[in-house]
Scaffold this motif. Structure first.
Motif, short mmCIF file in Angstrom:
data_model
loop_
_atom_site.label_atom_id
_atom_site.label_comp_id
_atom_site.label_asym_id
_atom_site.label_seq_id
_atom_site.Cartn_x
_atom_site.Cartn_y
_atom_site.Cartn_z
N ALA A 195 -1.81 -2.20 20.43
CA ALA A 195 -2.78 -1.62 19.50
C ALA A 195 -3.48 -0.41 20.10
N VAL A 196 -3.76 -0.46 21.39
CA VAL A 196 -4.48 0.65 22.02
C VAL A 196 -3.66 1.93 21.99
N LYS A 197 -2.33 1.83 22.04
CA LYS A 197 -1.48 3.02 22.01
C LYS A 197 -1.46 3.66 20.63
N LEU A 198 -1.74 2.87 19.60
CA LEU A 198 -1.80 3.42 18.25
C LEU A 198 -3.16 4.02 17.94
N SER A 199 -4.17 3.70 18.74
CA SER A 199 -5.53 4.17 18.49
C SER A 199 -5.77 5.54 19.12
N ASN A 200 -4.82 6.46 18.92
CA ASN A 200 -4.97 7.80 19.46
C ASN A 200 -5.79 8.65 18.50
N GLU A 201 -5.72 9.95 18.67
CA GLU A 201 -6.56 10.83 17.86
C GLU A 201 -6.25 10.70 16.37
N ASP A 202 -4.95 10.64 16.00
CA ASP A 202 -4.58 10.60 14.58
C ASP A 202 -4.60 9.19 13.99
N VAL A 203 -4.43 8.18 14.81
CA VAL A 203 -4.30 6.79 14.35
C VAL A 203 -3.27 6.72 13.22
N ASP A 204 -2.13 7.33 13.46
CA ASP A 204 -1.05 7.35 12.46
C ASP A 204 -0.21 6.09 12.62
N LEU A 205 -0.20 5.26 11.58
CA LEU A 205 0.49 3.97 11.64
C LEU A 205 1.84 4.00 10.94
N THR A 206 2.34 5.18 10.58
CA THR A 206 3.64 5.28 9.92
C THR A 206 4.73 4.77 10.86
N PRO A 207 5.46 3.72 10.49
CA PRO A 207 6.43 3.12 11.41
C PRO A 207 7.46 4.09 11.97
N ALA A 208 8.00 4.98 11.12
CA ALA A 208 9.09 5.86 11.57
C ALA A 208 8.67 6.76 12.73
N ARG A 209 7.35 7.00 12.87
CA ARG A 209 6.89 7.90 13.92
C ARG A 209 6.72 7.20 15.26
N HIS A 210 6.92 5.90 15.30
CA HIS A 210 6.74 5.15 16.55
C HIS A 210 7.99 4.41 16.98
N LEU B 45 0.83 -1.20 0.00
CA LEU B 45 0.00 0.00 0.00
C LEU B 45 0.87 1.25 0.00
N PRO B 46 0.36 2.36 -0.56
CA PRO B 46 1.11 3.63 -0.47
C PRO B 46 1.23 4.09 0.97
N PRO B 47 2.27 4.84 1.31
CA PRO B 47 2.46 5.25 2.71
C PRO B 47 1.34 6.14 3.24
N GLY B 48 0.66 6.86 2.36
CA GLY B 48 -0.40 7.74 2.82
C GLY B 48 -1.56 7.02 3.49
N VAL B 49 -1.76 5.74 3.17
CA VAL B 49 -2.86 4.99 3.77
C VAL B 49 -2.70 4.90 5.28
N ALA B 50 -1.47 4.96 5.77
CA ALA B 50 -1.22 4.82 7.20
C ALA B 50 -1.52 6.09 7.99
N GLU B 51 -1.72 7.23 7.31
CA GLU B 51 -1.82 8.48 8.05
C GLU B 51 -2.93 9.42 7.61
N ARG B 52 -3.52 9.22 6.43
CA ARG B 52 -4.49 10.19 5.94
C ARG B 52 -5.69 10.31 6.89
N PRO B 53 -6.13 11.54 7.18
CA PRO B 53 -7.23 11.73 8.14
C PRO B 53 -8.51 10.99 7.76
N ALA B 54 -8.81 10.89 6.46
CA ALA B 54 -10.07 10.28 6.05
C ALA B 54 -10.18 8.82 6.47
N GLY B 55 -9.02 8.14 6.61
CA GLY B 55 -9.07 6.71 6.92
C GLY B 55 -8.95 6.38 8.40
N ARG B 56 -8.99 7.38 9.28
CA ARG B 56 -8.78 7.13 10.72
C ARG B 56 -9.74 6.09 11.28
N ARG B 57 -11.01 6.23 10.93
CA ARG B 57 -12.00 5.34 11.54
C ARG B 57 -11.75 3.88 11.17
N VAL B 58 -11.44 3.63 9.89
CA VAL B 58 -11.17 2.25 9.47
C VAL B 58 -9.91 1.74 10.16
#
Length: 589
Positions: free
Chosen positions: A379-394, A279-292
Motif C-alpha cells: 500500500a505504501v508504494k501506491l501512496s505516491n504523489e498521484d495515488v493512481d490505482l489504475t491496475p494497468a499502470r502497476h 466504479l468508473p475507472p476515473g475514480v482510481a486516478e482523478r486528482p481530486a480524489g487523491r486524499r481519499v
C-alpha cells in the motif's frame, strides 16, 4: 370500453415474432393494415387492439407465453404501461389481491393469478429492466452480479446494497446463501422491482426501502457484506453532508460522488466486514480524489482494484473497476493491495479474478500464470504523489518475469497442438450443387413450437442450447456443451432452445452460421444488430439433420483447435522473445 393502448412498429414485431422489416412490408402490401394513430412519420404508433385483430385475421399471431399475455393485458387500456408495471407488481405481491384499479390492471391480475406469482413477478421485472435499459438506465449484468457475489462469499451473512437499483446484486447474493438482504434506492419504482425480484426468497430476511446518501434508510446498519453498483457524478449531496460522520477517510470532493459511496459502504460494515463496489475507472486516478485514496490505503481499507473486460456490464463501452474493501479492525495496519487487469472473454476473466482474489485473501502468492495480469503491491508504494490505482499502470508488462520452465512448457503445448491438427482437417467431397431441401424460417419454427427464443440475461443455459450474440457483423454461433450447463446467459445474447428429437442443435447452428443467413439476420447500421428470427433453415428429416450436425460439429472442432494453436503460437513467440531479452532463456537456437 375498448382499449386505447398504442404500440410502435418494434412492439408489433415483438408481438408477432418477426423483424421490423416484416412489419414495414405488411404496411406496404396490405391495404387493411391498421393506420397510424400517433407518433411521428419516422416512428408511428398504432392502436394495439386493431393490430391484434389484424394479426389474428391474417394468421400471424403466435401463441403467447404467460409473460407475453401478462404484458398484453397490462398494455390494454394503460396510458403508460411502464409506470403501471410497479403498480401491478405491488398488487401481485399483496397478500390480498386488490380489486381497485383500471380494467387493464384487473385483467393483468387475472393473468398473473393464472401463471403464478413467481412467474408473473419475474416477467414484470424483466419487462421493467428491458424498458428502462432501452431508455438509457444502467443495470448490472447477471454475469458481473454473479462474480461479485462469489468473491464476497455471502453465505450465511447479512448483505446490504445501499444503491440497489432493481436488485440484481442482492438476488445474486441470495442465490449463494445470504441470510439477510437489505437494500435501498432513490427511485421508488426501483425499490418495488427489487422487492419483486427478491419476493421468492422466502427463507431469507429481505428489507428493501427508499433511501439515498442524504436520507439513509439504514443509518444503524452493521452488515457483514456491502455490494453495490452506485450512481456517480457530482450530485451526491456535498453541501448537505459536508460534516457527516461517514467521511472517516476525508471529505469526498464535490464531483467525486463515487468516493462518497465507497465511504458510505465502509461506514455500514461491521469491523472486518467486506465490500465490493463497481466504479468508473476515473475514480482510481482523478486528482481530486487523491486524499481519499491515500487514506484508504493508509488505513488498510482498500484490498483490491480489478479492471473488468470491456462489455462485461453497462455501460458497455467502459471498462469498469471492481473495488474490494474491508472495514479495518482495531489492530489493522496498512496492507498490500491486489491489482488485476483482465481482457478478452468473460469466462476466462472471471476465472482469473476469482483465483487472484482467493489467493490474496489467503495470503498466498499469485500463481505464476497470472504474471502480466495481476500483481500484489504494498500500500505504501501506491501512496505516491498521484495515488493512481489504475491496475494497468502497476502490473509488469512482462513475460520477462516468467520462468524458463513455464516458457518451455507452453512451447511443448504448442507442439502438441500442431501435432493434433492433421487428424481433424475436414474431409471434402464434391456434391451436386443443389441445396439440401426447401427452407423454413426460424420465426416459423418458433410458431410451430420447435424452437424457443430467450433473451433474459439471467436465464440458465442448458447443454445443446444454441447461443447467438445480439450484436456483431459476423456473430459466432455456439452450441452449449456440458461445461456451459447451468451458467447464466449474460447480456446481449440470444438463447435458442431446440425441441430435441425434432431439431438437431448442431445442424441448426451450422446452417445459421452460413454467409447467406448472416446477411439475413444482421442489420447494416453503425451498430450491427442480429435478429435470429430471419434465418432460414432446411426442411430435413431428423436423421439427415444429425448427419449435417456431426459434420458441422467436426468443423467447429477443427476451427477451435486451429484458433487455439494460432493464439498459443503468438503467445509462445512473445514469451520466447521476452525471455531472450531478460536473459531467462539463452540466446542460442
Amino acid at each position: 370500453m375498448e382499449s386505447t393502448a398504442e404500440v410502435t412498429a418494434g412492439d408489433i414485431a415483438r408481438l408477432a415474432g418477426v423483424g421490423r422489416a416484416a412489419v414495414s412490408n405488411w404496411r406496404k402490401r396490405y391495404a387493411d393494415f391498421p393506420q397510424p394513430v400517433g407518433g411521428t412519420t419516422a416512428s408511428p404508433t398504432f392502436r394495439l387492439v386493431e393490430v391484434e385483430k389484424w394479426l389474428t385475421s391474417h394468421d400471424r399471431m403466435p401463441e403467447q407465453s404467460g409473460a407475453e399475455r401478462l404484458w398484453t393485458a397490462l398494455q390494454h387500456g394503460s396510458a403508460d404501461p411502464e409506470r403501471d408495471i410497479p403498480v401491478l407488481a405491488r398488487a401481485v405481491m399483496s397478500p390480498r389481491r386488490p380489486k381497485a384499479g383500471g380494467e387493464h390492471l384487473k385483467a393483468a391480475l387475472a393473468v398473473a393469478a393464472e401463471i403464478g406469482t413467481e412467474d408473473a413477478l419475474a416477467a414484470l421485472v424483466d419487462r421493467f429492466v428491458d424498458i428502462r435499459g432501452r431508455r438509457g438506465s444502467v443495470a448490472t449484468s447477471a454475469q458481473v452480479a454473479e462474480l461479485i457475489a462469489e468473491v464476497v462469499e455471502p453465505a450465511g451473512k447479512s448483505v446490504l446494497d445501499p444503491a440497489c437499483r432493481t436488485g440484481s446484486l442482492l438476488a445474486a447474493a441470495a442465490t449463494l446463501g445470504a441470510a439477510r438482504l437489505t437494500g435501498q434506492d432513490g427511485d421508488p419504482d426501483n425499490v418495488t422491482i427489487a422487492g419483486a425480484r427478491l419476493f421468492h426468497c422466502s427463507d431469507v430476511r429481505v428489507d428493501v426501502r427508499p433511501g439515498t446518501l442524504q436520507e439513509d434508510a439504514f443509518p444503524d446498519a452493521a452488515a457483514d457484506v456491502v455490494i453495490s453498483d452506485p450512481p456517480g457524478g457530482g450530485n451526491w449531496g456535498y453541501d448537505e453532508l459536508a460534516g457527516d460522520l461517514r467521511w472517516e477517510y476525508s471529505l469526498p470532493p464535490r464531483n467525486e460522488g463515487e468516493l462518497a459511496w465507497v465511504q458510505h459502504a465502509l461506514a455500514r460494515l461491521r469491523p472486518g466486514g467486506r465490500a465490493a463496489l463497481l466504479l468508473p475507472p476515473g475514480v482510481a486516478e482523478r486528482p481530486a480524489g487523491r486524499r481519499v485514496r491515500r487514506e484508504l490505503l493508509r488505513r488498510g481499507a482498500l484490498r483490491a482494484v480489478i479492471t473488468l473486460p470491456a462489455g462485461a456490464t453497462a455501460p458497455f463501452n467502459t471498462r469498469l473497476h471492481l473495488w474490494m474493501l474491508r472495514r479495518p479492525d482495531r489492530d489493522d495496519r496498512a496492507r498490500d493491495v491486489l491489482l488485476v487487469e483482465t481482457t478478452g472473454e468473460w469466462d476466462e476473466a472471471a476465472t482469473t479474478i476469482k483465483a487472484a482474489v482467493r489467493a490474496h485473501e489467503a495470503a498466498r502468492q499469485l500463481p505464476e500464470a497470472m504474471i502480466g495480469r495481476a500483481v500484489i503491491v504494498e500500500a505504501v508504494k501506491l501512496s505516491n504523489e498521484d495515488v493512481d490505482l489504475t491496475p494497468a499502470r502497476h502490473i509488469p508488462g512482462g513475460q520477462a518475469s516468467l520462468s524458463a520452465d513455464l516458457i518451455l512448457q507452453r512451447r511443448d503445448e504448442l507442439v502438441d497442438l500442431l501435432g493434433r491438427l492433421p487428424a481433424v482437417v475436414p474431409q471434402a467431397v464434391a456434391g451436386d450443387g443443389e441445396p439440401p431441401a426447401a427452407e423454413i424460417t426460424v420465426s416459423e419454427l418458433v410458431k410451430n413450437g420447435l424452437v424457443t427464443i430467450f433473451t433474459d440475461p439471467e436465464i440458465r443455459v442448458r447443454t445443446n442450447d444454441v447461443l447467438v450474440p445480439a450484436i456483431g457483423s459476423r456473430p459466432r454461433i455456439d452450441v452449449a456443451g456440458s461445461a456451459d450447463d447451468g451458467r447464466v446467459l449474460g447480456p446481449q445474447c440470444f438463447l435458442l432452445r431446440m425441441k430435441l428429437g425434432y431439431v438437431d442443435p448442431w445442424c441448426f447452428a451450422g446452417f445459421m452460421a452460413s454467409d447467406a443467413n448472416l446477411r439475413r439476420i444482421t442489420s447494416m447500421g453503425s451498430i450491427p444488430r442480429v435478429d435470429v428470427r430471419k434465418a432460414h433453415m432446411p426442411r430435413l428429416p431428423l436423421e439427415r439433420q444429425v448427419e449435417y450436425g456431426e459434420r458441422f460439429r467436426r468443423l467447429r472442432e477443427f476451427a477451435d483447435l486451429l484458433r487455439l494453436a494460432a493464439a498459443t503460437g503468438e503467445e509462445v513467440t512473445q514469451m520466447v522473445a521476452e525471455g531472450l531479452v531478460a536473459g531467462t532463456l539463452r540466446g542460442e537456437l
